[in-house]
Write a protein that holds these residues in place. Structure first.
Motif, PDB file in Angstrom:
ATOM      1  N   LEU A   1      37.991  41.711  38.710  1.00  0.00           N
ATOM      2  CA  LEU A   1      38.333  42.990  39.316  1.00  0.00           C
ATOM      3  C   LEU A   1      38.880  43.929  38.256  1.00  0.00           C
ATOM      4  O   LEU A   1      39.584  43.505  37.348  1.00  0.00           O
ATOM      5  N   GLY A   2      38.544  45.213  38.394  1.00  0.00           N
ATOM      6  CA  GLY A   2      39.058  46.209  37.467  1.00  0.00           C
ATOM      7  C   GLY A   2      38.880  47.560  38.118  1.00  0.00           C
ATOM      8  O   GLY A   2      39.122  47.719  39.313  1.00  0.00           O
ATOM      9  N   CYS A   3      38.377  48.544  37.328  1.00  0.00           N
ATOM     10  CA  CYS A   3      38.098  49.853  37.889  1.00  0.00           C
ATOM     11  C   CYS A   3      36.769  49.751  38.626  1.00  0.00           C
ATOM     12  O   CYS A   3      35.792  49.234  38.080  1.00  0.00           O
ATOM     13  N   TYR A   4      36.724  50.250  39.833  1.00  0.00           N
ATOM     14  CA  TYR A   4      35.527  49.976  40.634  1.00  0.00           C
ATOM     15  C   TYR A   4      34.233  50.516  40.017  1.00  0.00           C
ATOM     16  O   TYR A   4      33.192  49.875  40.125  1.00  0.00           O
ATOM     17  N   PRO A   5      34.279  51.674  39.323  1.00  0.00           N
ATOM     18  CA  PRO A   5      33.011  52.148  38.751  1.00  0.00           C
ATOM     19  C   PRO A   5      32.520  51.256  37.603  1.00  0.00           C
ATOM     20  O   PRO A   5      31.367  51.370  37.178  1.00  0.00           O
ATOM     21  N   LEU A   6      33.395  50.415  37.069  1.00  0.00           N
ATOM     22  CA  LEU A   6      33.019  49.619  35.892  1.00  0.00           C
ATOM     23  C   LEU A   6      32.886  48.138  36.222  1.00  0.00           C
ATOM     24  O   LEU A   6      32.801  47.298  35.336  1.00  0.00           O
ATOM     25  N   THR A   7      32.933  47.814  37.501  1.00  0.00           N
ATOM     26  CA  THR A   7      32.913  46.407  37.881  1.00  0.00           C
ATOM     27  C   THR A   7      31.731  46.102  38.799  1.00  0.00           C
ATOM     28  O   THR A   7      31.631  46.670  39.888  1.00  0.00           O
ATOM     29  N   GLY A   8      30.833  45.275  38.315  1.00  0.00           N
ATOM     30  CA  GLY A   8      29.666  44.929  39.112  1.00  0.00           C
ATOM     31  C   GLY A   8      29.964  43.790  40.070  1.00  0.00           C
ATOM     32  O   GLY A   8      30.662  42.849  39.712  1.00  0.00           O
ATOM     33  N   GLY A   9      29.446  43.884  41.277  1.00  0.00           N
ATOM     34  CA  GLY A   9      29.603  42.790  42.236  1.00  0.00           C
ATOM     35  C   GLY A   9      28.415  41.850  42.142  1.00  0.00           C
ATOM     36  O   GLY A   9      27.434  42.129  41.446  1.00  0.00           O
ATOM     37  N   MET A  10      28.533  40.701  42.797  1.00  0.00           N
ATOM     38  CA  MET A  10      27.402  39.769  42.806  1.00  0.00           C
ATOM     39  C   MET A  10      27.101  39.364  44.247  1.00  0.00           C
ATOM     40  O   MET A  10      27.999  39.234  45.071  1.00  0.00           O
ATOM     41  N   GLU A  11      25.822  39.198  44.531  1.00  0.00           N
ATOM     42  CA  GLU A  11      25.467  38.777  45.874  1.00  0.00           C
ATOM     43  C   GLU A  11      25.910  37.342  46.046  1.00  0.00           C
ATOM     44  O   GLU A  11      25.712  36.506  45.159  1.00  0.00           O
ATOM     45  N   SER A  12      26.525  37.074  47.179  1.00  0.00           N
ATOM     46  CA  SER A  12      27.118  35.754  47.385  1.00  0.00           C
ATOM     47  C   SER A  12      27.356  35.517  48.863  1.00  0.00           C
ATOM     48  O   SER A  12      27.442  36.449  49.649  1.00  0.00           O
ATOM     49  N   GLU A  13      27.454  34.248  49.213  1.00  0.00           N
ATOM     50  CA  GLU A  13      27.767  33.877  50.603  1.00  0.00           C
ATOM     51  C   GLU A  13      29.162  33.258  50.690  1.00  0.00           C
ATOM     52  O   GLU A  13      29.588  32.821  51.755  1.00  0.00           O
ATOM     53  N   ALA A  14      29.875  33.197  49.539  1.00  0.00           N
ATOM     54  CA  ALA A  14      31.156  32.473  49.499  1.00  0.00           C
ATOM     55  C   ALA A  14      32.257  33.270  50.180  1.00  0.00           C
ATOM     56  O   ALA A  14      32.749  34.262  49.651  1.00  0.00           O
ATOM     57  N   GLU A  15      32.653  32.815  51.368  1.00  0.00           N
ATOM     58  CA  GLU A  15      33.641  33.560  52.151  1.00  0.00           C
ATOM     59  C   GLU A  15      35.019  32.913  52.155  1.00  0.00           C
ATOM     60  O   GLU A  15      35.981  33.488  52.646  1.00  0.00           O
ATOM     61  N   THR A  16      35.095  31.694  51.637  1.00  0.00           N
ATOM     62  CA  THR A  16      36.392  30.993  51.640  1.00  0.00           C
ATOM     63  C   THR A  16      36.678  30.473  50.234  1.00  0.00           C
ATOM     64  O   THR A  16      35.774  30.414  49.392  1.00  0.00           O
ATOM     65  N   LEU A  17      37.936  30.070  50.004  1.00  0.00           N
ATOM     66  CA  LEU A  17      38.293  29.554  48.675  1.00  0.00           C
ATOM     67  C   LEU A  17      37.440  28.349  48.274  1.00  0.00           C
ATOM     68  O   LEU A  17      36.892  28.328  47.163  1.00  0.00           O
ATOM     69  N   PRO A  18      37.284  27.339  49.140  1.00  0.00           N
ATOM     70  CA  PRO A  18      36.454  26.197  48.721  1.00  0.00           C
ATOM     71  C   PRO A  18      35.012  26.614  48.407  1.00  0.00           C
ATOM     72  O   PRO A  18      34.397  26.066  47.490  1.00  0.00           O
TER      73      PRO A  18
END
Lengths: 306, 613
Positions: A252-269
């Motif tokens: 996490l950082g500045c939102y314009p400089l941080t790319g997200g990734m497609e994922s299904e991980a919704e919980t810590l495990p």
């Protein structure tokens, strides 16, 4: 030992935890004016938990410093303020007002923005309060030049790092001596890997910013990076459109400089499981690293970036 | 095996360390996709490359790339299904010895590269010495570039023999030697079809399974890092160095040696009943005694509290060391002022030879005497790692000038300065027509020490030499009759014999001593007191069974019946001398035969200058 602890055995979390606490205690015992750099991310959350444990039952004997570029994800800012309130922490939020007045924009000003709003802001804040020891959550597995940085990094009066002339670091004997004007950056999580961090967050059930969990979010695909549209300061380029995608963020950082990734991980495990399989080193999702080629991080670190 | 294995790699510049680690990660499937892509991108831009340049993975800093060598320590983290690893890649260039020490100080095991075609180089010995000094005791030798030597088993065997020879010079718990080709991948992750004559594991297989147990050290030790206070209760915070502490344990707090009982223990913030080694804990104790940072909490073991010791140091500063210089010394959580009062000798890491020196430069290793300006709580590095290692900090630059390990305590009174004498030992010796020396017989009870010492004295006296014999038993009846046989008293016994021998040497006499002197640290103290040049150690190596059978004084029988505790060879160990000047075994021969055997060497050593061996 109960089942929960058994599951984390392979990470050797107890050893990592003990080493980090040892480092934090040493620096607080010997250092003059310590502060913890709090970036709101997962590493900062782990470091905060370690500091609580290190000094228990005393409260954490130093303030937290957040360099606020005003371009962080909104959820990060909310999380920061709530955690500080709940844990009764002394939180210093610092913004480079000069850069803000100049209207620097991460979408347009790239490297200059990072330099002024992050690197310069950090140096100014440390100088303003006279901190001599700054804890940071950087890990050696993140990036090539970090792999060579010691646990304690000596910075001169301009906060610059001289990789060629690092102090030798022997056993667990940390030399915390500094001359006037010098300061120390300290990385208690040096030996942790991304896996270790998530395993520890799971084991300790540490609260992290919800952006780490996969969720439908409005994104724009810009040069292959999934940029989340977090507020109306983001202008769409010709041909771009906002899509809803189930994504999460690795860093996490500045939102314009941080790319997200497609994922299904919704919980810590689920995140831990995903990280176990993960095949890209995490900083590749931060766009700022790509500005100046392979050695950009080293260059920024020499100039005083964390 | 469990947990993380911390490994360091070392080799000379061209041995291909970075390539080996790169190959390990690449073949082991431990690279991330982007790391793989960037490797393959490099191959694409350089058409002369056959295989990816794996060293690019490790050489992270731009100026290092420009120089083409790795000059700092790079840490890599990887895991297989069986184990996690932290790899410290270290520079091979000798100028950067200090970085190698840095890597060694945090490693459990060292992987040393040896070029199959060049064999063991002086640098191999240097690397072993640094690893050993920093406390590593597990070694893997990767005999690399087997592809260049056509995978020839004879070449490997000859290199292996040389390695075994040099490794034998250093204390170690395990040594493994594997023929590999980092470039081609043979025996790195997978086995090799080209070396079917090699039946052992590949490098990765070995690293995944090797046991590097935590050293077993005596008792419980915890240096106090800081004191926390809450609701009127003091919490003594620190990391446990060795052993275990339990609620209710009686502990000793150094340097005052006050005792207290542990009332509670918390580990990383939660209450526990007991804590093992390597934990970050906070203890509360049952009484209000003075405890602060730098104090040390122990149980069931002894430490040393004194102001003078001898140490091995590795110099790391641009500013050379000269005798008398003052530094800050940090040992465990104590930081105090010290002076390095004497450089005894430099140790040449390539040969192990001792060199007389009055200044010590960067990357050099030496034995030094350190005088603390106040009492320090410490121990020898052999007994308690955490209490026997230290750094020296330059008082002006605040840089780390050296690291070191404690060899042994020095007992000489540091507040009495030496009276200069006009009539010197040399003059007195010349008046008697000889060079005063001490011939120090050491060996088991019944080995023949006293008998031989007597014969040797008789021969020397009949040749007109002025001699004096100091027999351990006789001295115990006189000046040392206040001493018993516990560890401290035995050490003191030897120290007094050595001091008396030295005075007699000063008087010009040749001294012959016969004392079991079972501990090498004590013999080292004697050697230091008497002086390296005057000390002739004769190790009477008659085996225990032979001595037991002789049992002239009936002592072995009593010891075996439990009537004499701590009897050397039965209840207490005899540490075999590593480098005695002379060795002799009296079993199966007449005593005169043994004496004739050693007389030529004794005569040689009695010459003015100590000949080199």
């Amino acid at each position: 030992m109960d089942d929960i602890n058994m599951a984390y055995d392979k990470y050797d979390l107890d050893r990592l935890e003990a080493e980090s606490i040892h480092i934090i205690r040493e620096l607080v015992s010997e250092g003059e004016k310590p502060v913890m750099l709090y970036s709101i991310g997962k590493d900062s959350s782990v470091m905060l938990r370690l500091a609580e444990k290190a000094f228990y039952p005393e409260p954490i004997p130093f303030p937290l410093l957040h360099i606020d570029t005003t371009w962080k994800f909104r959820e990060m800012t909310e999380f920061r303020d709530r955690i500080a309130r709940e844990k009764n922490l002394e939180l210093i939020v610092y913004t480079n007002m000069e850069g803000l007045e100049r209207g620097l924009d991460p979408f347009k000003d790239g490297a200059v923005y990072t330099d002024v709003m992050k690197t310069e802001a950090l140096k100014d804040a440390l100088d303003k309060y006279g901190f001599t020891v700054a804890f940071g959550g950087a890990r050696r597995d993140e990036e090539k030049s970090r792999a060579k940085e010691r646990v304690i990094s000596l910075r001169n009066e301009h906060h610059t790092w001289e990789p060629r002339n690092q102090r030798p670091e022997l056993w667990d004997l940390y030399n915390t001596g500094i001359s006037p004007g010098e300061s120390l950056r300290v990385f208690p999580l040096s030996n942790w890997t991304e896996r270790d961090v998530w395993a520890y967050i799971c084991r300790e059930n540490i609260e992290v910013v919800p952006l780490y969990f996969a969720k439908e979010r409005p994104v724009v695909n810009r040069n292959g990076n999934l940029i989340m549209v977090d507020d109306d300061r983001m202008e769409l380029l010709p041909g771009e459109k906002i899509e809803m995608k189930k994504i999460r963020f690795r860093t996490l950082g500045c939102y314009p400089l941080t790319g997200g990734m497609e994922s299904e991980a919704e919980t810590l495990p689920e995140i831990l499981e995903e990280v176990e399989k993960e095949i890209r080193s995490e900083r590749t999702s931060r766009i700022i690293d790509e500005d100046a080629g392979v050695f950009s991080m080293e260059k920024r670190k020499r100039e005083g970036y964390f | 095996m469990s947990g993380v294995l911390k490994i360091m790699t070392c080799g000379s510049v061209d041995d291909g360390k970075s390539t080996l680690i790169g190959r390990l990660l690449y073949d082991g499937g431990m690279l991330s996709i982007d790391q793989k892509e960037s490797l393959e991108r490099e191959v694409a831009t350089d058409t002369q490359m056959e295989t990816p340049d794996f060293s690019l993975l490790m050489d992270g800093l731009s100026f290092e790339r420009e120089q083409g060598i790795t000059i700092d320590v790079a840490y890599r983290y990887f895991a297989t299904d069986r184990r996690s690893f932290i790899v410290a890649d270290t520079p091979g260039h000798e100028e950067y010895t200090r970085n190698m020490a840095v890597a060694a100080s945090s490693s459990d095991l060292a992987v040393l590269l040896v070029d199959a075609n060049k064999g063991v180089l002086t640098q191999t010995r240097r690397h072993l010495m640094i690893c050993s000094m920093m406390g590593i005791s597990h070694y893997v030798f990767a005999v690399n570039k087997m592809d260049v030597s056509d995978y020839d088993p004879d070449i490997f065997r000859s290199v292996k023999e040389d390695i075994e020879g040099v490794a034998g010079e250093f204390p170690h718990s395990s040594v493994m030697i594997i023929p590999v080709s980092a470039l081609r991948g043979d025996n790195v992750v997978k086995g090799s079809g080209k070396m079917e004559w090699y039946k052992g594991p590949s490098l990765l297989e070995y690293l995944e399974t090797v046991e590097t147990d935590v050293r077993k050290e005596e008792g419980f030790v915890m240096p106090v890092q800081r004191i926390a206070r809450s609701e009127g209760i003091r919490y003594l915070q620190g990391s446990t160095a060795c052993g275990e502490v339990r609620r209710g344990d009686e502990v000793c707090i150094w340097p005052g040696r006050q005792s207290a009982v542990v009332e509670s223990i918390s580990e990383a913030g939660s209450e526990v009943g007991a804590a093992g080694s390597g934990k970050a804990v906070a203890l509360t104790i049952d009484r209000d005694i003075d405890v602060s940072r730098g104090h040390v909490i122990t149980s069931n073991t002894e430490l040393i509290c004194s102001s003078m010791f001898q140490a091995t140091v590795l110099w790391m500063d641009e500013q050379p060391l000269t005798a008398g210089k003052k530094y800050l010394l940090k040992l465990a959580t104590q930081t105090i002022n010290v002076s390095v009062v004497r450089i005894k000798y430099e140790i040449d890491p390539d040969t192990g030879k001792h060199i007389s020196k009055n200044r010590l430069c960067k990357n050099e290793i030496a034995r030094v005497d350190i005088l603390c300006h106040e009492d320090l709580v410490y121990d020898t590095f052999d007994r308690h790692r955490v209490m026997g290692r230290f750094i020296l900090i330059d008082k002006i630059t605040k840089g780390t000038a050296a690291c070191g390990t404690v060899a042994h305590q020095l007992r000489r009174a540091d507040n009495i300065s030496l009276q200069p004498q006009d009539v010197t030992r040399k003059l007195r010796g010349e008046a008697l027509g000889q060079t005063p020396k001490t011939i120090w017989f050491t060996g088991l009870s019944g080995s023949g020490k006293s008998t031989m010492a007597n014969r040797v004295e008789k021969i020397l006296a009949s040749e007109g030499r002025h001699t004096m014999i100091l027999d351990g038993d006789n001295i115990r009846l006189g000046i040392n009759r206040d001493l018993g046989f516990n560890e401290y008293d035995r050490t003191e016994n030897i120290r007094r014999i050595a001091e008396i021998a030295k005075l007699m040497n000063d008087a010009g006499l040749i001294v012959i001593t016969a004392a079991i002197s079972p501990f090498s640290s004590d013999r080292q103290i004697a050697r230091d007191i008497i002086g390296e040049d005057s000390f002739i150690e004769v190790y009477v190596s008659t085996p225990l069974e032979v001595c037991e059978n002789r049992d002239v004084k009936g002592l072995y029988r009593k010891a075996k019946a439990g009537e004499i505790p701590n009897f050397t060879g039965i209840g207490s160990p005899y540490e075999i001398p590593e480098n005695p000047e002379i060795t002799v075994d009296t079993s199966g021969k007449a005593i005169d035969e043994s004496v004739s055997e050693i007389m030529p060497a004794i005569r040689k050593y009695l010459l003015a200058e100590k000949p080199s061996i």
